[in-house]
Scaffold this motif. Structure first.
Motif, PDB file in Angstrom:
ATOM      1  N   LEU A  65       0.817  -1.206   0.000  1.00 43.00           N
ATOM      2  CA  LEU A  65       0.000   0.000   0.000  1.00 43.00           C
ATOM      3  C   LEU A  65       0.858   1.267   0.000  1.00 43.00           C
ATOM      4  CD1 LEU A  65      -2.824   1.307   0.195  1.00 43.00           C
ATOM      5  CD2 LEU A  65      -2.593   1.158   2.686  1.00 43.00           C
ATOM      6  N   MET A  66       1.806   1.384   0.959  1.00 42.57           N
ATOM      7  CA  MET A  66       2.601   2.616   1.066  1.00 42.57           C
ATOM      8  C   MET A  66       3.803   2.370   1.953  1.00 42.57           C
ATOM      9  SD  MET A  66      -0.102   4.730   3.416  1.00 42.57           S
ATOM     10  CE  MET A  66      -1.002   3.851   4.686  1.00 42.57           C
ATOM     11  N   MET A  67       4.767   3.296   1.893  1.00 47.45           N
ATOM     12  CA  MET A  67       5.942   3.214   2.762  1.00 47.45           C
ATOM     13  C   MET A  67       6.397   4.602   3.184  1.00 47.45           C
ATOM     14  SD  MET A  67       9.188   2.358   0.218  1.00 47.45           S
ATOM     15  CE  MET A  67       8.648   0.720  -0.152  1.00 47.45           C
ATOM     16  N   HIS A  68       7.202   4.624   4.220  1.00 44.83           N
ATOM     17  CA  HIS A  68       7.842   5.814   4.796  1.00 44.83           C
ATOM     18  C   HIS A  68       6.889   6.685   5.605  1.00 44.83           C
ATOM     19  CE1 HIS A  68      10.933   5.431   1.331  1.00 44.83           C
ATOM     20  NE2 HIS A  68      11.155   4.541   2.282  1.00 44.83           N
ATOM     21  N   ARG A  69       5.809   7.106   5.037  1.00 47.49           N
ATOM     22  CA  ARG A  69       4.822   7.945   5.732  1.00 47.49           C
ATOM     23  C   ARG A  69       3.420   7.477   5.353  1.00 47.49           C
ATOM     24  NH1 ARG A  69       7.885  10.936   8.669  1.00 47.49           N
ATOM     25  NH2 ARG A  69       9.486  12.249   7.785  1.00 47.49           N
ATOM     26  N   VAL A  70       2.457   7.776   6.222  1.00 41.32           N
ATOM     27  CA  VAL A  70       1.072   7.421   5.945  1.00 41.32           C
ATOM     28  C   VAL A  70       0.485   8.427   4.963  1.00 41.32           C
ATOM     29  CG1 VAL A  70      -1.240   7.216   6.933  1.00 41.32           C
ATOM     30  CG2 VAL A  70       0.734   6.300   8.172  1.00 41.32           C
ATOM     31  N   ASN A  71      -0.071   7.916   3.895  1.00 37.50           N
ATOM     32  CA  ASN A  71      -0.794   8.722   2.918  1.00 37.50           C
ATOM     33  C   ASN A  71      -2.281   8.483   3.195  1.00 37.50           C
ATOM     34  OD1 ASN A  71      -2.229   9.548   0.614  1.00 37.50           O
ATOM     35  ND2 ASN A  71      -0.485   9.165  -0.727  1.00 37.50           N
ATOM     36  N   LEU A  72      -2.898   9.401   3.935  1.00 35.95           N
ATOM     37  CA  LEU A  72      -4.280   9.196   4.373  1.00 35.95           C
ATOM     38  C   LEU A  72      -5.269   9.151   3.211  1.00 35.95           C
ATOM     39  CD1 LEU A  72      -4.350  11.360   7.611  1.00 35.95           C
ATOM     40  CD2 LEU A  72      -4.267   8.860   7.422  1.00 35.95           C
ATOM     41  N   ALA A  73      -5.036   9.944   2.189  1.00 34.51           N
ATOM     42  CA  ALA A  73      -5.942   9.926   1.032  1.00 34.51           C
ATOM     43  C   ALA A  73      -5.909   8.562   0.345  1.00 34.51           C
ATOM     44  CB  ALA A  73      -5.572  11.040   0.049  1.00 34.51           C
ATOM     45  N   LEU A  74      -4.717   8.021   0.169  1.00 34.44           N
ATOM     46  CA  LEU A  74      -4.576   6.693  -0.436  1.00 34.44           C
ATOM     47  C   LEU A  74      -5.212   5.631   0.448  1.00 34.44           C
ATOM     48  CD1 LEU A  74      -3.387   4.707  -2.523  1.00 34.44           C
ATOM     49  CD2 LEU A  74      -1.262   4.755  -1.188  1.00 34.44           C
ATOM     50  N   LEU A  75      -4.959   5.701   1.737  1.00 34.93           N
ATOM     51  CA  LEU A  75      -5.545   4.741   2.667  1.00 34.93           C
ATOM     52  C   LEU A  75      -7.061   4.764   2.599  1.00 34.93           C
ATOM     53  CD1 LEU A  75      -5.262   2.692   4.998  1.00 34.93           C
ATOM     54  CD2 LEU A  75      -5.291   4.657   6.553  1.00 34.93           C
ATOM     55  N   GLU A  76      -7.649   5.950   2.632  1.00 36.49           N
ATOM     56  CA  GLU A  76      -9.108   6.062   2.577  1.00 36.49           C
ATOM     57  C   GLU A  76      -9.670   5.471   1.281  1.00 36.49           C
ATOM     58  OE1 GLU A  76     -11.219   9.608   3.820  1.00 36.49           O
ATOM     59  OE2 GLU A  76      -9.397  10.289   4.831  1.00 36.49           O
ATOM     60  N   ARG A  77      -9.038   5.796   0.151  1.00 38.58           N
ATOM     61  CA  ARG A  77      -9.502   5.260  -1.139  1.00 38.58           C
ATOM     62  C   ARG A  77      -9.471   3.739  -1.152  1.00 38.58           C
ATOM     63  NH1 ARG A  77      -6.267   9.240  -3.378  1.00 38.58           N
ATOM     64  NH2 ARG A  77      -4.733   7.702  -4.053  1.00 38.58           N
ATOM     65  N   ARG A  78      -8.360   3.178  -0.680  1.00 41.11           N
ATOM     66  CA  ARG A  78      -8.225   1.720  -0.701  1.00 41.11           C
ATOM     67  C   ARG A  78      -9.166   1.050   0.296  1.00 41.11           C
ATOM     68  NH1 ARG A  78      -3.402  -0.459  -2.691  1.00 41.11           N
ATOM     69  NH2 ARG A  78      -4.293  -2.445  -2.048  1.00 41.11           N
ATOM     70  N   LEU A  79      -9.358   1.648   1.468  1.00 45.33           N
ATOM     71  CA  LEU A  79     -10.313   1.094   2.418  1.00 45.33           C
ATOM     72  C   LEU A  79     -11.726   1.136   1.865  1.00 45.33           C
ATOM     73  CD1 LEU A  79      -8.991   2.491   5.829  1.00 45.33           C
ATOM     74  CD2 LEU A  79      -9.020   0.094   5.103  1.00 45.33           C
ATOM     75  N   ASP A  80     -12.094   2.271   1.234  1.00 47.16           N
ATOM     76  CA  ASP A  80     -13.419   2.387   0.625  1.00 47.16           C
ATOM     77  C   ASP A  80     -13.609   1.337  -0.457  1.00 47.16           C
ATOM     78  OD1 ASP A  80     -14.041   4.512   2.269  1.00 47.16           O
ATOM     79  OD2 ASP A  80     -13.692   6.045   0.743  1.00 47.16           O
ATOM     80  N   LYS A  81     -12.591   1.163  -1.280  1.00 50.05           N
ATOM     81  CA  LYS A  81     -12.657   0.178  -2.364  1.00 50.05           C
ATOM     82  C   LYS A  81     -12.765  -1.240  -1.782  1.00 50.05           C
ATOM     83  CE  LYS A  81     -10.083  -1.337  -6.409  1.00 50.05           C
ATOM     84  NZ  LYS A  81      -8.854  -1.189  -7.174  1.00 50.05           N
ATOM     85  N   THR A  82     -11.974  -1.530  -0.776  1.00 50.11           N
ATOM     86  CA  THR A  82     -11.965  -2.864  -0.168  1.00 50.11           C
ATOM     87  C   THR A  82     -13.278  -3.172   0.529  1.00 50.11           C
ATOM     88  OG1 THR A  82      -9.580  -2.741   0.143  1.00 50.11           O
ATOM     89  CG2 THR A  82     -10.740  -4.341   1.474  1.00 50.11           C
ATOM     90  N   THR A  83     -13.754  -2.257   1.343  1.00 53.54           N
ATOM     91  CA  THR A  83     -14.989  -2.505   2.068  1.00 53.54           C
ATOM     92  C   THR A  83     -16.200  -2.435   1.160  1.00 53.54           C
ATOM     93  OG1 THR A  83     -15.079  -0.201   2.807  1.00 53.54           O
ATOM     94  CG2 THR A  83     -14.104  -1.806   4.311  1.00 53.54           C
ATOM     95  N   GLY A  84     -16.140  -1.595   0.140  1.00 53.82           N
ATOM     96  CA  GLY A  84     -17.231  -1.526  -0.836  1.00 53.82           C
ATOM     97  C   GLY A  84     -17.368  -2.816  -1.617  1.00 53.82           C
ATOM     98  N   ALA A  85     -16.249  -3.396  -2.011  1.00 55.20           N
ATOM     99  CA  ALA A  85     -16.267  -4.658  -2.753  1.00 55.20           C
ATOM    100  C   ALA A  85     -16.761  -5.783  -1.859  1.00 55.20           C
ATOM    101  CB  ALA A  85     -14.878  -4.982  -3.285  1.00 55.20           C
TER     102      ALA A  85
END
Length: 102
Positions: free
Chosen positions: A79-99
Motif C-alpha cells: 500500500l505505502m511506505m515511509h509515511r502514511v498517505n491518508l488519502a490513499l488509505l481512505e480510497r483503498r479502504l473504501d474500495k476494499t470494504t465496498g467490494a
C-alpha cells in the motif's frame, strides 16, 4: 430444518471481517510510531497487524524493507511506505470494504 434457518440468519447478520493493514516495523522506529498515531482515527476501519522485521522468522521482510520502514500492506498487497498517505488509505479502504459489501 430449524438449525439450517438459524445458520442462514447468523450468516446473514454476521459482519464482514475488517481488512487487514499490516505494518512492517522494528523497535525502535520513531517513524512507525508517528504512522500509528496518524492511523488512530481510522483504526475502526481495519485490523492492524504488526510484523517485526528483526525477528528471525521475518528475514525475508527484513531483506526487503530494512531501509524503508514503515511499510504498509492492505490485505497482503503493498500500500505505502515511509509515511502514511491518508488519502490513499481512505480510497483503498473504501474500495476494499465496498467490494466486500456487494
Amino acid at each position: 430444518m430449524l438449525l439450517s434457518g438459524v445458520a442462514r440468519a447468523v450468516r446473514h447478520c454476521s459482519r464482514t471481517p475488517l481488512p487487514v493493514l499490516t505494518l512492517f516495523t522494528k523497535d525502535p522506529c520513531p517513524l512507525c510510531d508517528e504512522a500509528k498515531e496518524a492511523l488512530e482515527p481510522y483504526k475502526h476501519r481495519f485490523e492492524l497487524q504488526e510484523v517485526d522485521i528483526t525477528r528471525p522468522e521475518n528475514r525475508v521482510w527484513f531483506d526487503r524493507y530494512r531501509y524503508d520502514i514503515p511499510v504498509f500492506h492492505l490485505n497482503g498487497q503493498f500500500l505505502m511506505m515511509h509515511r502514511v498517505n491518508l488519502a490513499l488509505l481512505e480510497r483503498r479502504l473504501d474500495k476494499t470494504t465496498g467490494a466486500a459489501q456487494q
